[in-house]
Design an enzyme around this catalytic site. Structure first.
Site, PDB file in Angstrom:
ATOM      1  N   ARG A 256       0.969  -1.090  -0.007  1.00  0.00           N
ATOM      2  CA  ARG A 256       0.040  -0.077   0.019  1.00  0.00           C
ATOM      3  C   ARG A 256       0.831   1.235  -0.082  1.00  0.00           C
ATOM      4  NH1 ARG A 256      -2.524   1.255   5.330  1.00  0.00           N
ATOM      5  NH2 ARG A 256      -1.378   2.834   5.365  1.00  0.00           N
ATOM      6  N   HIS A 260      -3.909   4.622   4.363  1.00  0.00           N
ATOM      7  CA  HIS A 260      -4.952   3.640   4.402  1.00  0.00           C
ATOM      8  C   HIS A 260      -6.382   4.325   3.651  1.00  0.00           C
ATOM      9  CE1 HIS A 260      -8.105   0.820   5.648  1.00  0.00           C
ATOM     10  NE2 HIS A 260      -8.695   1.772   6.163  1.00  0.00           N
ATOM     11  N   TYR A 269       3.258   6.287  10.940  1.00  0.00           N
ATOM     12  CA  TYR A 269       3.520   4.656  11.325  1.00  0.00           C
ATOM     13  C   TYR A 269       4.551   4.019  10.255  1.00  0.00           C
ATOM     14  CZ  TYR A 269      -0.586   3.902   8.753  1.00  0.00           C
ATOM     15  OH  TYR A 269      -1.556   3.773   7.976  1.00  0.00           O
TER      16      TYR A 269
HETATM   17  C1  LIG Z   1     -16.215  -5.480  10.409  1.00  0.00           C
HETATM   18  C2  LIG Z   1     -15.114  -4.370  10.603  1.00  0.00           C
HETATM   19  N1  LIG Z   1     -14.438  -4.181  11.552  1.00  0.00           N
HETATM   20  C3  LIG Z   1     -13.533  -3.187  11.701  1.00  0.00           C
HETATM   21  C4  LIG Z   1     -13.777  -2.206  10.570  1.00  0.00           C
HETATM   22  C5  LIG Z   1     -12.725  -1.037  10.507  1.00  0.00           C
HETATM   23  N2  LIG Z   1     -11.541  -1.090   9.339  1.00  0.00           N
HETATM   24  C6  LIG Z   1     -11.777  -0.639   8.343  1.00  0.00           C
HETATM   25  S1  LIG Z   1     -10.639  -0.953   7.248  1.00  0.00           S
HETATM   26  C7  LIG Z   1      -9.729  -1.970   8.326  1.00  0.00           C
HETATM   27  C8  LIG Z   1      -8.704  -2.597   8.124  1.00  0.00           C
HETATM   28  C9  LIG Z   1      -8.700  -3.327   6.867  1.00  0.00           C
HETATM   29  O1  LIG Z   1      -7.389  -3.919   6.396  1.00  0.00           O
HETATM   30  P1  LIG Z   1      -7.021  -5.043   5.511  1.00  0.00           P
HETATM   31  O2  LIG Z   1      -8.314  -5.851   5.307  1.00  0.00           O
HETATM   32  O3  LIG Z   1      -5.735  -5.432   5.453  1.00  0.00           O
HETATM   33  O4  LIG Z   1      -7.438  -4.169   4.015  1.00  0.00           O
HETATM   34  P2  LIG Z   1      -6.998  -2.767   3.366  1.00  0.00           P
HETATM   35  O5  LIG Z   1      -7.765  -1.643   3.904  1.00  0.00           O
HETATM   36  O6  LIG Z   1      -5.550  -2.876   3.961  1.00  0.00           O
HETATM   37  O7  LIG Z   1      -6.892  -2.988   1.954  1.00  0.00           O
HETATM   38  C10 LIG Z   1     -10.429  -1.951   9.801  1.00  0.00           C
HETATM   39  C11 LIG Z   1     -10.228  -2.547  10.796  1.00  0.00           C
HETATM   40  C12 LIG Z   1     -14.387  -2.406   9.574  1.00  0.00           C
HETATM   41  N3  LIG Z   1     -14.736  -1.622   8.389  1.00  0.00           N
HETATM   42  N4  LIG Z   1     -15.487  -3.496   9.509  1.00  0.00           N
END
Ligand SMILES: Cc1ncc(C[n+]2csc(CCOP(=O)(O)OP(=O)(O)O)c2C)c(N)n1
Length: 356
Positions: A256, A260, A269
């Protein structure tokens, strides 16, 4: 003592970071026109992301998740699907959605807070973006089950981040997919981060792909910055599912290269040196190098492409800006068949304020 089961995870790469071929190309990749289409799609996604971030910074867009550096994952998986398949995307899949026929204006509308952007005209049966992480994996299993039940040769594809594979919904989905031999493919965008949580403290598993083994299904890893590898390996998984040979988890390893979302500040970070190294491995550079060495690309073509895509994007932004706003009550009207009492009251207040 004896070993009763052994598993291995294969890693696939065709084009390395220098743009050199490291193994015989799959048939589609011998067609330069096809590779140029993939390159065009990745550039379109990159320009959209850059513009959307600027629009958010200037108050013209809601929170936006860029896919900078990860364009090969979404583009490759979108290209591997057939129109009649169904995609259950997550929020970093704009590249795949564009490949599927969702328009730039619809994507901008959705992230601009207009739910009508999720009601895209093409492809009608694809799902809206899933923001709750990993829930889309179960939706994809439901879709795949329906295809199997109706005996339709169609495939459900879903995608999620590596962080999402820590969620119960992911494990439930791979268990179901394996148990029912469903025509479903899970593509993991392993971009090394789940907001500020790095992959190495997300899971102790050596690969994300091996999580598939727990569901009794195949897991495979690809270089997620090599669009040829993503297209080929997801394509194989999709056709395997279509022919009744079951589900696959494809882990695409990438990085990435942005925050985010626009609500994040990754500089707090991440390590600048690591990011610099990752930038050198991003997916567009290597494909451009390869095509240039093949005599199929040059600076002039690059300039023409950027001009053409920029015009396309400017028009989409105009259409987005000129779209009549949606009725305020839209925020109340599509969750419940009949609104509960308390929300009915709020709806009246909203309408009163809106009209008053
Ligand atoms: C069920 C749920 N828990 C927490 C969140 C908050 N949240 C949004 S994105 C994220 C991290 C996701 O990371 P990853 O699955 O690695 O995908 P990326 O965003 O890096 O593409 C979190 C914890 C959410 N959207 N849905």
């Amino acid at each position: 003592m004896k070993t009763i089961a052994e598993f291995s995870i294969q890693f696939h790469q065709y084009l390395n970071e220098e743009g050199q071929i490291v193994q015989a190309l799959p048939a589609f990749a011998n067609d330069h026109a096809h590779l140029i289409r993939l390159y065009t799609s990745m550039q379109r996604t990159r320009l959209l992301d850059a513009k959307a971030v600027i629009m958010q910074r200037t108050g013209k867009m809601g929170t936006y998740p860029s896919s900078l550096g990860q364009e090969a994952v979404a583009t490759g998986l979108g290209d591997a699907m057939k129109p009649e398949d169904v995609f259950c995307p997550y929020y970093r899949d704009q590249g795949a959605m564009l490949e599927r026929g969702v328009t730039l204006t619809e994507i901008l509308s959705y992230w601009g807070g207009d739910e009508r952007g999720a009601d895209f005209q093409v492809p009608r049966e694809d799902f809206p973006v899933s923001v709750p992480i990993a829930t889309q994996c179960l939706h994809a299993c439901g879709v795949a089950y329906a295809f199997k039940y109706r005996k339709q040769p169609r495939v459900a594809v879903t995608s999620l981040g590596e962080g999402g594979t820590s969620e119960g919904a992911f494990y439930e989905a791979i268990n179901l997919a394996g148990m029912w031999n469903l025509p479903v493919v899970f593509v993991i965008n392993n971009n090394q981060w789940a907001i500020s949580v790095p992959r190495n403290i997300q899971t102790h598993a050596q690969t994300i792909a091996q999580k598939a083994i727990a569901g009794g299904i195949e897991g495979v890893q690809v270089d997620g910055n090599d669009v040829i590898a993503v297209r080929e390996i997801v394509g194989r998984a999709v056709e395997k599912a279509r022919s009744g040979n079951g589900p696959t988890v494809v882990e695409a390893v990438t990085y990435r290269l942005s925050d985010h979302t626009t609500a994040d500040d990754a500089k707090r970070y991440w390590n600048e040196e690591v990011v610099k190294t990752a930038f050198a491995k991003e997916p567009l550079i290597r494909l451009r190098r390869y095509l240039t060495e093949q005599g199929a690309w040059n600076d002039e073509k690059e300039k023409q492409l950027i001009d053409q895509l920029s015009q396309e994007l400017d028009q989409a932004i105009k259409d987005y800006a000129n779209k009549a706003s949606q009725p305020a009550e839209n925020i109340m009207d599509f969750t419940f068949k009949e609104l509960p009492e308390a929300l009915l009251h709020q709806r009246e207040i909203l309408l009163g304020e809106n009209h008053g």
